[in-house]
Motif scaffolding. Sequence first.
Motif, PDB file in Angstrom:
ATOM      1  N   THR A  70     -33.475  24.084  71.887  1.00 25.29           N
ATOM      2  CA  THR A  70     -34.364  23.600  72.936  1.00 25.29           C
ATOM      3  C   THR A  70     -33.598  23.512  74.248  1.00 25.29           C
ATOM      4  OG1 THR A  70     -33.875  21.244  72.660  1.00 25.29           O
ATOM      5  CG2 THR A  70     -35.569  22.203  71.206  1.00 25.29           C
ATOM      6  N   PHE A  71     -34.332  23.397  75.347  1.00 30.61           N
ATOM      7  CA  PHE A  71     -33.637  23.268  76.627  1.00 30.61           C
ATOM      8  C   PHE A  71     -32.852  21.960  76.674  1.00 30.61           C
ATOM      9  CE2 PHE A  71     -32.722  23.151  81.090  1.00 30.61           C
ATOM     10  CZ  PHE A  71     -32.664  24.488  81.454  1.00 30.61           C
ATOM     11  N   ARG A  72     -33.353  20.927  76.026  1.00 31.19           N
ATOM     12  CA  ARG A  72     -32.598  19.664  75.983  1.00 31.19           C
ATOM     13  C   ARG A  72     -31.299  19.856  75.202  1.00 31.19           C
ATOM     14  NH1 ARG A  72     -34.757  14.881  77.227  1.00 31.19           N
ATOM     15  NH2 ARG A  72     -36.875  15.498  76.656  1.00 31.19           N
ATOM     16  N   ASP A  73     -31.365  20.604  74.090  1.00 33.84           N
ATOM     17  CA  ASP A  73     -30.138  20.912  73.356  1.00 33.84           C
ATOM     18  C   ASP A  73     -29.138  21.627  74.263  1.00 33.84           C
ATOM     19  OD1 ASP A  73     -31.250  19.947  70.986  1.00 33.84           O
ATOM     20  OD2 ASP A  73     -31.992  21.926  70.377  1.00 33.84           O
ATOM     21  N   TRP A  74     -29.640  22.575  75.009  1.00 36.01           N
ATOM     22  CA  TRP A  74     -28.765  23.366  75.885  1.00 36.01           C
ATOM     23  C   TRP A  74     -28.107  22.483  76.939  1.00 36.01           C
ATOM     24  CZ3 TRP A  74     -30.800  27.876  79.458  1.00 36.01           C
ATOM     25  CH2 TRP A  74     -29.706  28.634  79.909  1.00 36.01           C
ATOM     26  N   LEU A  75     -28.877  21.549  77.489  1.00 35.99           N
ATOM     27  CA  LEU A  75     -28.312  20.625  78.463  1.00 35.99           C
ATOM     28  C   LEU A  75     -27.195  19.779  77.854  1.00 35.99           C
ATOM     29  CD1 LEU A  75     -31.676  19.459  80.048  1.00 35.99           C
ATOM     30  CD2 LEU A  75     -29.852  20.607  81.315  1.00 35.99           C
TER      31      LEU A  75
ATOM     32  N   GLY B  42     -20.653  32.326  73.871  1.00 35.54           N
ATOM     33  CA  GLY B  42     -20.944  32.859  75.191  1.00 35.54           C
ATOM     34  C   GLY B  42     -22.002  32.100  75.950  1.00 35.54           C
ATOM     35  N   LEU B  43     -22.484  30.994  75.410  1.00 31.94           N
ATOM     36  CA  LEU B  43     -23.547  30.248  76.075  1.00 31.94           C
ATOM     37  C   LEU B  43     -22.949  29.428  77.213  1.00 31.94           C
ATOM     38  CD1 LEU B  43     -26.610  29.649  75.786  1.00 31.94           C
ATOM     39  CD2 LEU B  43     -25.962  27.588  74.544  1.00 31.94           C
ATOM     40  N   ARG B  44     -23.408  29.701  78.405  1.00 30.96           N
ATOM     41  CA  ARG B  44     -22.931  28.957  79.568  1.00 30.96           C
ATOM     42  C   ARG B  44     -23.812  27.731  79.782  1.00 30.96           C
ATOM     43  NH1 ARG B  44     -26.895  30.066  82.953  1.00 30.96           N
ATOM     44  NH2 ARG B  44     -27.975  32.058  82.812  1.00 30.96           N
ATOM     45  N   PRO B  45     -23.351  26.735  80.529  1.00 37.91           N
ATOM     46  CA  PRO B  45     -24.178  25.566  80.824  1.00 37.91           C
ATOM     47  C   PRO B  45     -25.404  25.970  81.646  1.00 37.91           C
ATOM     48  CG  PRO B  45     -21.867  25.129  81.298  1.00 37.91           C
ATOM     49  CD  PRO B  45     -21.981  26.599  81.062  1.00 37.91           C
ATOM     50  N   PRO B  46     -26.542  25.300  81.471  1.00 35.98           N
ATOM     51  CA  PRO B  46     -27.765  25.658  82.199  1.00 35.98           C
ATOM     52  C   PRO B  46     -27.729  25.178  83.646  1.00 35.98           C
ATOM     53  CG  PRO B  46     -28.196  23.774  80.792  1.00 35.98           C
ATOM     54  CD  PRO B  46     -26.783  24.228  80.490  1.00 35.98           C
ATOM     55  N   THR B  47     -28.414  25.931  84.498  1.00 33.59           N
ATOM     56  CA  THR B  47     -28.524  25.610  85.917  1.00 33.59           C
ATOM     57  C   THR B  47     -29.970  25.307  86.270  1.00 33.59           C
ATOM     58  OG1 THR B  47     -28.971  27.894  86.572  1.00 33.59           O
ATOM     59  CG2 THR B  47     -26.644  27.234  86.375  1.00 33.59           C
ATOM     60  N   ALA B  48     -30.197  24.899  87.513  1.00 38.34           N
ATOM     61  CA  ALA B  48     -31.568  24.664  87.981  1.00 38.34           C
ATOM     62  C   ALA B  48     -32.393  25.948  87.908  1.00 38.34           C
ATOM     63  CB  ALA B  48     -31.547  24.124  89.406  1.00 38.34           C
ATOM     64  N   GLU B  49     -31.759  27.098  88.179  1.00 41.92           N
ATOM     65  CA  GLU B  49     -32.465  28.378  88.082  1.00 41.92           C
ATOM     66  C   GLU B  49     -32.871  28.671  86.645  1.00 41.92           C
ATOM     67  OE1 GLU B  49     -29.651  27.854  89.674  1.00 41.92           O
ATOM     68  OE2 GLU B  49     -30.154  28.262  91.773  1.00 41.92           O
ATOM     69  N   ASP B  50     -32.026  28.289  85.688  1.00 34.31           N
ATOM     70  CA  ASP B  50     -32.387  28.474  84.283  1.00 34.31           C
ATOM     71  C   ASP B  50     -33.582  27.602  83.910  1.00 34.31           C
ATOM     72  OD1 ASP B  50     -30.340  30.336  83.533  1.00 34.31           O
ATOM     73  OD2 ASP B  50     -28.907  28.677  83.573  1.00 34.31           O
TER      74      ASP B  50
ATOM     75  N   THR C 108     -25.371  20.533  75.011  1.00 33.05           N
ATOM     76  CA  THR C 108     -24.308  21.237  74.266  1.00 33.05           C
ATOM     77  C   THR C 108     -23.970  22.562  74.914  1.00 33.05           C
ATOM     78  OG1 THR C 108     -25.895  22.372  72.827  1.00 33.05           O
ATOM     79  CG2 THR C 108     -25.115  20.207  72.113  1.00 33.05           C
ATOM     80  N   GLY C 109     -24.042  22.642  76.246  1.00 34.64           N
ATOM     81  CA  GLY C 109     -23.910  23.910  76.965  1.00 34.64           C
ATOM     82  C   GLY C 109     -22.848  24.847  76.451  1.00 34.64           C
ATOM     83  N   GLY C 110     -21.648  24.354  76.133  1.00 32.71           N
ATOM     84  CA  GLY C 110     -20.575  25.231  75.679  1.00 32.71           C
ATOM     85  C   GLY C 110     -20.342  25.184  74.190  1.00 32.71           C
ATOM     86  N   ASP C 111     -21.294  24.748  73.404  1.00 32.03           N
ATOM     87  CA  ASP C 111     -21.139  24.572  71.973  1.00 32.03           C
ATOM     88  C   ASP C 111     -20.730  25.894  71.302  1.00 32.03           C
ATOM     89  OD1 ASP C 111     -21.553  24.165  69.196  1.00 32.03           O
ATOM     90  OD2 ASP C 111     -22.903  22.509  69.664  1.00 32.03           O
ATOM     91  N   PRO C 112     -19.690  25.894  70.480  1.00 29.70           N
ATOM     92  CA  PRO C 112     -19.274  27.125  69.785  1.00 29.70           C
ATOM     93  C   PRO C 112     -20.361  27.710  68.894  1.00 29.70           C
ATOM     94  CG  PRO C 112     -17.563  25.433  69.641  1.00 29.70           C
ATOM     95  CD  PRO C 112     -18.779  24.768  70.220  1.00 29.70           C
ATOM     96  N   ALA C 113     -21.349  26.908  68.526  1.00 27.76           N
ATOM     97  CA  ALA C 113     -22.428  27.440  67.702  1.00 27.76           C
ATOM     98  C   ALA C 113     -23.201  28.533  68.417  1.00 27.76           C
ATOM     99  CB  ALA C 113     -23.381  26.307  67.298  1.00 27.76           C
ATOM    100  N   TYR C 114     -23.086  28.566  69.753  1.00 27.04           N
ATOM    101  CA  TYR C 114     -23.781  29.578  70.550  1.00 27.04           C
ATOM    102  C   TYR C 114     -22.742  30.313  71.383  1.00 27.04           C
ATOM    103  CZ  TYR C 114     -27.693  26.662  69.192  1.00 27.04           C
ATOM    104  OH  TYR C 114     -28.587  25.933  68.467  1.00 27.04           O
TER     105      TYR C 114
END
Length: 434
Positions: free
Chosen positions: A264-269, A279-287, A271-277
């Motif tokens: 979810t977007f809340r998860d992304w907020l 190459g996942l970068r932290p989310p931005t306002a544009e995201d 755990t932005g750099g979580d190894p489970a994902y």
Amino acid sequence: MPMNSPAPPPSPISESQAEDLIHGICFKTGPPRLLGAELEWLVLDAERPGRPPSPERLHAAHAAARALPLNSRVTVEPGGQLELSSAPATSLSGCVDGLQADLTAVRAALLAQGLVLEGNGRDPRLPHRRLLASPRYDAMEAYLDRTGPAGRTMMRASASVQVCVDAGYEEPGALGHGRRWRLAHLLGAVLVAAFANSAVSEGPYAGWRCARQGNWADIDSRRSLAPPLDVPPRDGWTRHALDTEVMCVRSYDGEPWTIPQGLTFRDWLRTGGDPAYPGLRPPTAEDLDYHLTTLFPPVRPRGHLELRMIDAQPGDDGWLVPVAVVHALFDDPEASETAYRVTKALADTYGSAPAPRNPLWRSAARRGLSDPELRAAAKACFRAASEALPRLGASAHVRETVGAFTERFVLRGRCPADDPPRLQSAGAGKEAGR
């Protein structure tokens, strides 16, 4: 900064910042005064309407439409559907007149290429192909394929009339914008039934008047659902948006976009750099802004309220009926009160399951106005809208067009899908026999 220095990457946002952004941009306060519409059309060969035009002809048609000096914005849907989005208008006549002028110009440009526009909620021509190739649509299709074929059909073969109204004042009390927000959802099933125009004879929605609504309900476990309506709209929509899965994470280096599983977007907020994902970068306002464009509820708050449940309508002027009726039921106080009272009484008998999976919405999509309760509600709402249109300064043409639709369909418990099909697929028999 030196002239040749690269721009700094966008800054990540926190969970509280994301909540504040959604709160601020999705419901604009103020007096209801603007109206808009987004009209999606199938593009047909004028001489062989049952055969899809080649991609080359569709691309040329879209380019011709974009080259015109229009007030409306021209965009293209993944299956080649052409969309005209009106400029916000301060009156019904301003909205309708502007769209009619632009449609006249677009139709003339397409006819010069042997093509015409058709209003139909679902394209019966087979097979359904995707015309547009882009990272956005590649990722969207891959994501939606996880839940079955409904997503591809939605992308490639659906068309609608979307009516946009202001969210209105920040009303006193706990629900804020609740009156117009709630009316949009209460009225939704009646609009689905009255304007159903996507009947199919085969597949999981065989016999439905509005198969397009079935597609929307089945594309995702949450993405196409309405948020809970028993909480303040800003809070309910914010939670709904952040707790819906991320469809994709955009890439800026030409690589394919990431399609995370169950994030979810809340998860992304959180755990932005979580190894489970990887190459996942932290989310931005544009995201976040992009994520909001991938949510497809029946009513989407975009500063204004975008009503998304109405099928594309047949005929040159069929589209103006839902635009006029929605405007009247939202912006004339007497008609609005009637619509709220009638639709609330009907919705209260069907429980609180979210649209479009609520049993009332399912009946609207399956049966149209042959459902006696929906027929009675539609009659009351269309009567109230017809009485309001003169007060709102509607032209004689608009009033007559709404009156003719009401007589032909609503008063007789029918919808456009009950008419004989105007468009048959040249390949339907072949496809069905596979």
